[in-house]
Design an enzyme around this catalytic site. Structure first.
Site, PDB file in Angstrom:
ATOM      1  N   LYS A 146     -31.291-111.879  20.285  1.00 22.83           N
ATOM      2  CA  LYS A 146     -31.423-111.261  21.606  1.00 22.83           C
ATOM      3  C   LYS A 146     -30.220-110.356  21.844  1.00 22.83           C
ATOM      4  O   LYS A 146     -29.094-110.699  21.474  1.00 22.83           O
ATOM      5  CB  LYS A 146     -31.506-112.351  22.674  1.00 22.83           C
ATOM      6  CG  LYS A 146     -31.841-111.821  24.073  1.00 22.83           C
ATOM      7  CD  LYS A 146     -31.939-112.963  25.076  1.00 22.83           C
ATOM      8  CE  LYS A 146     -32.201-112.462  26.483  1.00 22.83           C
ATOM      9  NZ  LYS A 146     -32.225-113.538  27.475  1.00 22.83           N
ATOM     10  N   SER A 230     -36.366-113.277  30.302  1.00 24.35           N
ATOM     11  CA  SER A 230     -35.796-112.048  29.794  1.00 24.35           C
ATOM     12  C   SER A 230     -35.795-111.931  28.278  1.00 24.35           C
ATOM     13  O   SER A 230     -35.683-110.826  27.760  1.00 24.35           O
ATOM     14  CB  SER A 230     -34.349-111.927  30.278  1.00 24.35           C
ATOM     15  OG  SER A 230     -33.573-112.989  29.769  1.00 24.35           O
ATOM     16  N   SER A 254     -35.507-118.098  30.721  1.00 26.75           N
ATOM     17  CA  SER A 254     -35.650-116.873  29.928  1.00 26.75           C
ATOM     18  C   SER A 254     -36.059-117.108  28.487  1.00 26.75           C
ATOM     19  O   SER A 254     -36.411-116.157  27.791  1.00 26.75           O
ATOM     20  CB  SER A 254     -34.344-116.073  29.950  1.00 26.75           C
ATOM     21  OG  SER A 254     -34.179-115.466  31.196  1.00 26.75           O
TER      22      SER A 254
END
Lengths: 591, 604
Positions: A146, A230, A254
């Site tokens: 990420k 996210s 997330s």
């Protein structure tokens, strides 16, 4: 596991040695010709890596590592196969940050293949499969990271313009651990700016239109929908097999929510179980690095590598120790079968609490989601669990307490992006080249922050500044901490560890399935925040939780969340593992 | 500077330490200029001016990975037990302003007003490495070499607490008679400024490591007669740990102060960012500038004796801010408080308080008391006045909250006891020791003022020197000579044992004090045994009566005229004969015996 044909092994190896690059020498010359020009061995390898999870439950990470350890396939060939798949799918999905390699380090392929070759060199010195397994347990496993986690050699933008050219000086502890275990980082996956969002639509890299491709990250199950957020890029990449595993971060859901939206397993470990060093902070007391895998076992293998104390992170937990690898680690706990129940009832006697407050049949939770929870409960009963409803009255406090805490900490963590330190792609403010243009430092900082930070971070900074300011701090921030303690205590009280009755709790992961791209309703921040209602309580409490696919609703995957007591990752992975096998969902998106 | 009650003639050593105000300004300026030029030449400083910004910032960020090979302090191990314990309610809260104090009004110069003073002091801790990372903690390095991603506040980096910082803070707290808390916590103090890499400073807000102590600051005045040190008690409200900010150097106009059209660039040196500090806050217990200065001086002595800090005000290792308010004597309520910053000497502390007293009283007298605003004022050393920097309305709201990256700080059981057991000698104890040796309060005051001097002296005495004699040599001739040589006690070649040896030579009659004085420059320069030096130079005192008689006889013989005059009643000429004898013996003659011999020879 799909049987790997002999041809792979034959093509890929000498006796023990590995001939790097052999399998794909032709395909790399003519990349776009597709399957027709590939060798049979290459096609077999792709089938093994990118096919559905087989009946024995081995996920792509496990398959890849086994190919390397036991059949002598090279990490480089596996990495190349994934690069080809990324190249094929990226125009549709946009899971990864474009041009993510730090300038001057060559192309993505250069960097990825070099790292793979490094692992191959290590492996070449080892004779037996067992030696290779011990040295590099995740050899050949491709990893998406990420974009708010630092990986040396790649930019770390956290989806923000403020860090658009930031080259981190070193690996995050989690990335370092995974690289040492044999993983090959294939790219930085897109995320909402600083992890603040539920759709992955707010990454700054998406501001610029990409000609002929998706503008934002898409859900592999339905390209008109978002992957969630996210950590949407990580979820989409693992779901579409662009990489075998991916790292995410979970501050309020997330990891779990996108895992649910994309039909993969998403694990949020206990706060302190995994080091936060190198994770670009959003809300430091809530942030946890998390794992994405196609199966619970893949997640368990990943957790085995990243769990444990880190001297560089004072908030990491020294005790209890993670289960020792010599005894099989989390992976063994994950596969564990209860003694009396045997294979038919592997979870015999396990007490599962269905959280009543998360299953309101008043329209707040979609029918399809409730259906998946029902299916999961039914399957768990079949596996020998006792499933019953429990109540968490403090559940409703979670959302406000979470948001007050998160925005307060965010306002502090984001103060350092003042436009003075990290060179941005777009020059800050007017006349950026002409000094402060006669403005004071404060005016300059204000202007930089206004133009470098997106709407959601700015909104949260403003709210957080308010919730911490003198005169309001007591009424907002301090009260939120009291509520947080209550949520934590109440959740613990339901668990056996806290004197309660449940071994694990079960809830939906999200109230809905994946949202449509550009959903107007989500333009209203409050609507978006409501989507986090199932997951934020777990972050407040710091407990571990895993989202595991439990069904399909109108062609979209639905996940359920299994919550465990602190440091009981093994138990929830165990539940997830048997649940996914019992449900037998064949979750390969129709790409 | 008018002579206040605390003023006394400074000894030669002290004169070195406390330069007078004018020379101080020049030195400060000279330093700033050199630093600025070197900074520019280095090209590694962060110029906040945007034109040079990108390149230098990039260079700085690229240079971040240079790690120093300095000895590392150990960092605190992480505590698992607290990892699920984020929201413990904080117990102790400290009122921002303390209640009025019933201290008896002290004599203030003229009027019926009195000043009420509280002091906040930042002391840099003398650790090997910074508070939350493993960068070297050193003063005077090239700008921005002792930096790393952690102290530069790179995204994703986390602080880890240096254990030595806790040890030194606890040691200081104990020396200040504070209560040391078994558990304390770290908070973030937030504001925007170019000197804060993270946008917040790690500090301790509502649960500091030490609270409720006191200091008895000596207020001895030279010329007064006393058997013991007079002291004034200053209560300590709290002592907490925090990190220092970067050091900013403003070129030309101050563009960071928010003024319009800042002309010059501001250079930032992040070597100082993350250097450990303790902030020590007193109760408003002081009533005069002299008392405030006496407190600050005693605090400096304490941190130096403890070895926790160099306490050097010019280098910024010890920085005082004073809170001053004025009220009518006997009033219970405190007046409006003004904070004065930028005080980099003790005389500045004294003068600034005196100035504020005059400023505030004259406003009160003129019925313009409402014009005294709660504000921060800067001391202007050149003009000897304070000027307004920012008012309360503009004051920052620091938005404190718990630092989530650091767990609660829990001291190991026995940690405080261990620190206490290893506690070095304190200035108070040093003064008692000196008085115990039979020295006067004045001498004890000088010898205990500086740790180096005190240690030198004690070692000298324990090597056999007579206390008073050793004291006289040290505060007299040796200090004067060292000053002339531009050396100090630490770097001079003569060790305390050698001074003791010299004292013993004098006591034993081997050499005279005068000869000893003559030997001092060489001893200080080259060291070596005084006894051997005396022997090698043939300076051993002539104490042989027969030999002296012979010399005296020769002198009497060769100066018949003077002998006649002396015998004729001109007694003053005795001195001439002494001089002649000393000349003949090159000063080696035992003075007492010379007198005897001469009288015998002349009076016969």
């Amino acid at each position: 596991m799909v049987p790997v044909k002999k041809s792979i092994a034959a093509a890929g190896t000498g006796r023990y040695g590995i001939r790097p690059g052999f399998l794909f020498c032709r395909t790399t010359q003519r990349k776009h010709d597709g399957y027709a020009t590939r060798t049979q061995a290459a096609r077999d390898l792709e089938h093994a890596l990118f096919g559905p999870v087989g009946t024995d439950g081995d996920g792509p990470a496990q398959v890849a590592a086994r190919l390397v350890h036991e059949q002598g396939v090279s990490c480089e060939d596996i990495a190349r196969a994934h690069l080809n798949r990324m190249e094929m799918l990226e125009p549709k999905l946009r899971s990864f940050l474009p041009n993510s390699v730090v300038q001057g380090r060559g192309t993505l392929a250069d960097v990825v293949l070099e790292e793979a070759r490094g692992h191959d060199r290590t492996l070449a010195k080892l004779v037996t499969a067992e030696e290779r397994r011990r040295a590099l347990p995740l050899a050949g496993v491709t990893l998406g990271v990420k974009d708010n986690i630092c990986a040396a050699g790649f930019r770390a933008t956290a989806g923000s313009l403020a860090l658009s050219r930031y080259a981190p000086p070193r690996d995050a502890t989690v990335v370092d651990n995974l690289r040492r275990a044999g993983c090959v980082v294939v790219g930085k996956t897109l995320c909402d700016e600083f992890g603040m969002g539920s759709t992955t639509e707010s990454s700054a890299s998406q501001l610029k239109d990409v000609v002929g491709g998706a503008a934002t990250t898409r859900n592999p199950w339905d390209l008109s929908r978002v992957p969630g957020g996210s950590s949407g890029g990580s979820a989409a990449a693992v779901s579409s097999r662009q990489c075998a595993l991916a790292l995410g971060t979970d501050t309020g859901g997330s990891v779990r929510q996108p895992a649910s939206f994309c039909g993969v397993v998403g694990l949020k470990p206990t706060y302190g179980r995994v080091s936060r060093f190198g994770l670009i902070a959003y809300a430091s007391s809530l942030d946890v690095p998390g794992c994405f895998g196609s199966t619970a076992q893949d997640c368990a293998r990943m957790l085995d590598v990243i769990a444990g104390p880190d001297p560089a992170d004072s908030s990491s937990a020294a005790l209890p120790h993670p289960p020792p690898l010599s005894e099989g680690g989390y992976e063994r706990l994950c596969r564990q079968v209860s003694g009396e129940g045997g294979d038919a009832k592997p979870l015999l006697g396990l007490k599962v609490g269905l959280v009543r407050e998360t299953l309101r049949r008043d329209g707040t939770v979609e029918e399809g989601v409730l259906g998946a929870v029902d299916a999961a409960s039914e399957a768990l009963r079949g596996l020998g669990c006792e499933v019953k409803e429990v109540s968490l009255p403090a559940f409703d406090l979670s959302l406000p307490a979470y948001y007050v805490t998160a925005v307060s900490e965010a306002s502090s963590n984001l103060s350092r992006y003042d436009g003075l330190r990290y060179p941005a792609e777009v020059e800050a403010g007017e006349g950026g080249d002409e000094g402060f243009g006669g403005r004071s430092l404060m005016a300059q900082i204000a202007s930089s922050r206004g133009s470098l930070l997106g709407d959601e971070p700015l909104r949260r900074i403003l709210m957080g500044t308010y919730t911490l300011s003198e005169g309001y701090g007591d009424a907002l921030y301090k009260r939120a901490q009291v509520a947080r303690k209550r949520v934590q205590q109440e959740m613990l009280a339901r668990m056996v560890a806290g004197g309660g009755e449940c071994d694990v709790l079960l809830t939906p992961t999200a109230p809905t399935t994946a949202y449509a791209c550009g959903d107007k309703e989500l333009q209203d921040p409050l609507q978006m925040y409501l989507g986090d209602v199932m997951t934020v309580g777990v972050n407040l409490a710091g407990f571990p939780a895993v989202s595991v696919p439990a069904g399909m609703s109108l062609g979209l995957p639905v996940g359920v969340q299994v919550i465990g007591a602190p440091f009981e990752e093994g138990a929830i992975l165990n539940v997830a593992h048997h649940l996914e096998r019992s449900l037998g969902l064949n979750l390969l998106p129709p790409l | 500077m008018a002579g206040g009650p605390l003023r006394r003639a400074p000894g030669p050593l002290e004169r070195k330490a406390n330069l007078d105000v004018t020379s101080l300004i020049i030195i400060t300026r000279a330093r700033t200029t050199t630093r600025t030029t070197t900074t520019t030449k280095q090209g590694r400083a962060v110029a906040c001016k945007a034109r040079t910004q990108s390149a230098t910032v990039r260079a700085l960020l690229a240079a971040t990975l240079t790690r120093s090979a300095a000895p590392r302090d150990r960092s605190i191990p992480w505590h698992h037990a607290r990892s699920l314990d984020w929201c413990r309610p904080s117990a102790a809260c400290f009122a921002s302003s303390a209640a009025a104090v019933d201290a008896p009004a002290k004599p203030v110069s003229t009027t019926e007003y009195e000043t009420v003073i509280g002091v906040e002091t930042h002391v840099q801790l003398d650790t090997n490495t910074k508070a939350f990372c493993s960068c070297k903690n050193e003063y005077g390095a090239k700008p921005n070499v002792n930096v790393c991603p952690v102290c530069l506040g790179h995204p994703g980096m986390l602080p880890t607490l240096n254990e030595r910082v806790v040890e030194l803070a606890v040691r200081t707290g104990m020396a200040l008679n504070c209560e040391v808390h078994q558990e304390s916590k770290f908070d973030r103090k937030q504001y925007f400024y170019g000197d804060l890499p993270k946008g917040y400073q790690i500090s301790q807000n509502d649960r500091p490591i030490c609270t409720d102590g006191f200091v008895d600051a000596p207020t001895f005045v030279v010329g007064t007669k006393c058997d013991a040190f007079p002291t004034t008690r200053v209560r300590i409200n709290r002592l907490h740990i925090e990190e220092d900010t970067a050091k900013l150097t403003h070129e030309g106009q101050d563009s960071l102060a928010g003024g319009e059209g800042g002309g010059g660039a501001t250079l930032a040196d992040y070597n100082r960012a993350g250097v450990p500090l303790v902030e020590i806050v007193t109760e408003p217990d002081m009533r005069t500038g002299e008392e405030a200065a006496a407190y600050a001086q005693e605090l400096r002595r304490i941190v130096r004796f403890l070895g926790v800090s160099s306490g050097n005000m010019q280098e910024g290792s010890l920085r005082c801010d004073v809170n001053v308010s004025v009220r009518r004597k006997g009033a219970q309520e405190l007046g409006t408080k003004v904070e004065v910053k930028n005080l980099n000497s003790f005389s500045a502390v004294r003068s600034a308080v005196d100035f504020e007293f005059r400023r505030q009283t004259s406003l009160l007298e003129a019925g313009r008391g409402s014009e005294i605003k709660q504000e921060t004022r800067l001391w202007d050393e050149q003009r000897m006045e304070t000027k307004s920097m920012r008012s309360k309305e503009e004051a920052a709201d620091y938005r404190y909250f718990r630092e989530p990256d650091l767990p609660f700080l829990a001291l190991r059981p026995g940690f405080a006891d261990q620190v206490n057991a290893e506690m070095p000698k304190l200035p108070r104890e040093a003064r008692d020791d000196l008085l115990g040796l039979g020295l006067s309060v004045a001498d004890a005051s000088i010898l205990s003022d500086d740790l180096g001097l005190f240690e030198y002296y004690t070692e000298c005495v324990s090597s056999g020197a007579e206390p008073k004699q050793a004291c006289n040599w040290l505060v007299g001739d040796i200090s004067a000579l060292l000053k002339e040589m531009k050396r100090d006690l630490d770097t001079c070649a003569m060790r305390p044992q050698q001074l003791a040896e010299m004292c013993q030579l004098i006591d034993g009659g081997t050499i005279s004090g005068k000869i000893a004085k003559g030997l001092l420059p060489e001893l200080l320069e080259k060291g070596g045994s005084p006894k051997e030096l005396v022997e090698s130079k043939g300076l051993v005192q002539i104490s042989d009566e027969g030999e002296l008689d012979k010399i005296v006889a020769e002198i009497v013989e060769s100066n018949p005229k003077q002998v006649e005059q002396y015998r004729g009643g001109k007694d003053k000429l005795f001195g001439f004969f002494v001089g002649q004898t000393m000349k003949a013996t090159k000063g080696r003659a035992n003075p007492k015996m010379v007198n005897d011999c001469l009288r015998r020879a002349l009076d016969q």
